[in-house]
Design an enzyme around this catalytic site. Structure first.
Site, PDB file in Angstrom:
ATOM      1  NE  ARG A 101      -3.567   0.047   2.530  1.00  0.00           N
ATOM      2  CZ  ARG A 101      -4.033   0.294   3.751  1.00  0.00           C
ATOM      3  NH1 ARG A 101      -3.923  -0.618   4.695  1.00  0.00           N
ATOM      4  NH2 ARG A 101      -4.611   1.443   4.010  1.00  0.00           N
ATOM      5  CG  ASP A 159      -4.037   9.408   1.746  1.00  0.00           C
ATOM      6  OD1 ASP A 159      -5.009   8.806   1.231  1.00  0.00           O
ATOM      7  OD2 ASP A 159      -4.115  10.578   2.154  1.00  0.00           O
ATOM      8  CG  HIS A 217      -8.432   5.263  11.386  1.00  0.00           C
ATOM      9  ND1 HIS A 217      -9.389   5.083  10.420  1.00  0.00           N
ATOM     10  CD2 HIS A 217      -9.089   5.286  12.564  1.00  0.00           C
ATOM     11  CE1 HIS A 217     -10.574   4.982  10.996  1.00  0.00           C
ATOM     12  NE2 HIS A 217     -10.437   5.092  12.294  1.00  0.00           N
ATOM     13  CB  CYS A 277       8.733  -0.472  19.149  1.00  0.00           C
ATOM     14  SG  CYS A 277       8.862  -1.973  20.152  1.00  0.00           S
ATOM     15  CB  CYS A 333      12.200  -2.516  18.066  1.00  0.00           C
ATOM     16  SG  CYS A 333      12.481  -1.181  19.240  1.00  0.00           S
ATOM     17  CB  CYS A 342      12.833  -4.036  22.699  1.00  0.00           C
ATOM     18  SG  CYS A 342      11.535  -4.092  21.448  1.00  0.00           S
ATOM     19  N   GLY A 394     -16.593  10.936   0.955  1.00  0.00           N
ATOM     20  CA  GLY A 394     -15.887   9.726   0.523  1.00  0.00           C
ATOM     21  C   GLY A 394     -15.726   8.671   1.592  1.00  0.00           C
ATOM     22  CB  THR A 395     -16.473   7.946   4.841  1.00  0.00           C
ATOM     23  OG1 THR A 395     -16.354   6.829   5.742  1.00  0.00           O
ATOM     24  CG2 THR A 395     -17.580   8.867   5.314  1.00  0.00           C
TER      25      THR A 395
END
Ligand code: BV8
Length: 259
Positions: free
Chosen positions: A77, A111, A126, A134, A161, A164, A201-202
């Protein structure tokens, strides 16, 4: 009345409402980026990804089961998004914000096309596909990782990561994960004092984003939906402009400037 005449009249009504508004809030979904060449979640993806449902890959469970598959889904994507340019719909929303500086865009999209079109202070529900962190946020949320600085072999799946040694993940909100509280609080606070809301647009299927038109409506906002198709939000929309946002939104700006 023809569809075009209905749309023409709707654009004039939308322009008048926006000009009289004190607080304009916009909610966008994948449809606003469709004319930039980025498939929506409703669109079938091509090749390998045609066999998957994005909502089944965009989960922490899917990542834990197969981190390499989910990581490659996001790399696919990202490749789709890299050449994408803001379309006239993104540009029109930025133009509206220049005319009405209190206007804010709340987006579900990951985006960066709103920002690249010139919209400022975008509320990102989102996250952002361009960023990584991480998986365990080992240095505290969010433990952002710049994977371009890491030496790693994509054939082995996700980078690790550097703090860790565990998986790196895209910095997006997956299904089943809570939204960043700061962004959610900002959005809800804004919606409660919104008097005109553009919903662009949803499909209005993913919550809590899909609840937002209802929150604004309950606070007395005039709801304008811009979408080629009808959606659950259409039921509460005061004005429905049936068409692609890349065509409809510039016409609203033109109508405002012509008045
Ligand atoms: C949460 C980032 C609390 C990742 C995304 C059962 C179990 C567990 C949870 C749930 C459950 N039932 C419901 C839920 C809640 C769940 C949910 O809503 N699920 C759905 C599938 C029913 N939500 C969550 O999990 C959220 N978190 O609720 O936390 C919680 C926690 C645990 C348990 C319960 C609750 C987190 C949701 C965020 C997911 N992440 N994105 C990534 O991108 O990979 S969501 C992702 O999908 C997008 O960001 C977007 O939000 C959504 C897709 O929707 P749209 O943007 O609307 O796009 P879509 O393709 O659907 O529609 C496009 C539209 O454009 C269409 O209407 C089309 O007509 C139109 N269009 C086409 N062309 C154009 C156009 N419009 C204009 N112009 C055009 N040219």
């Amino acid at each position: 009345m023809s569809d075009e005449d209905r749309l023409k009249m709707g654009v004039q009504q939308a322009a008048a409402r926006l000009q009289a508004a004190r607080q304009i809030t916009v909610l966008t979904g994948a449809g606003v980026s469709k004319e930039s060449g980025i498939p929506t979640f409703r669109d079938a993806l091509d090749g390998l990804w045609a066999q998957y449902d994005p909502t089944q890959l965009a989960t922490p469970q899917a990542f834990l089961i197969n981190p390499k598959l989910v990581w490659e889904f996001y790399e696919y994507r990202r490749r789709l998004m890299t050449p994408a340019q803001p379309n006239p719909g993104h540009m029109a929303l930025a133009a509206l914000q220049r005319r009405y500086p209190s206007l804010r865009v709340i987006t579900q999209n990951v985006d960066d096309l709103h920002e690249r079109a010139g919209s400022s202070d975008v509320i990102r529900l989102h996250g952002s596909i361009a960023l990584n962190r991480c998986f365990y946020d080992c240095q505290g949320y969010p433990t952002r990782i710049d994977v371009s600085l890491l030496a790693w072999d994509p054939a082995n799946g996700t980078p690790l990561c550097p703090h860790c040694g565990r998986w790196v993940r895209p910095d997006v909100v997956w299904f089943g994960e809570v939204l960043p509280s700061e962004e959610l609080d900002r959005a809800v606070n804004l919606l409660q004092r919104t008097d005109v809301m553009l919903v662009v647009g949803t499909s209005g299927l993913v919550t809590p984003a899909a609840d937002m038109p209802w929150i604004a409506g309950r606070s007395g906002a005039f709801i304008i939906e811009v979408n080629p198709d009808l959606t659950p939000i259409s039921e509460i929309a005061d004005l429905i402009l049936r068409g692609p946002s890349g065509e409809v939104l510039p016409r609203i700006v033109e109508a405002i400037d012509a008045s």
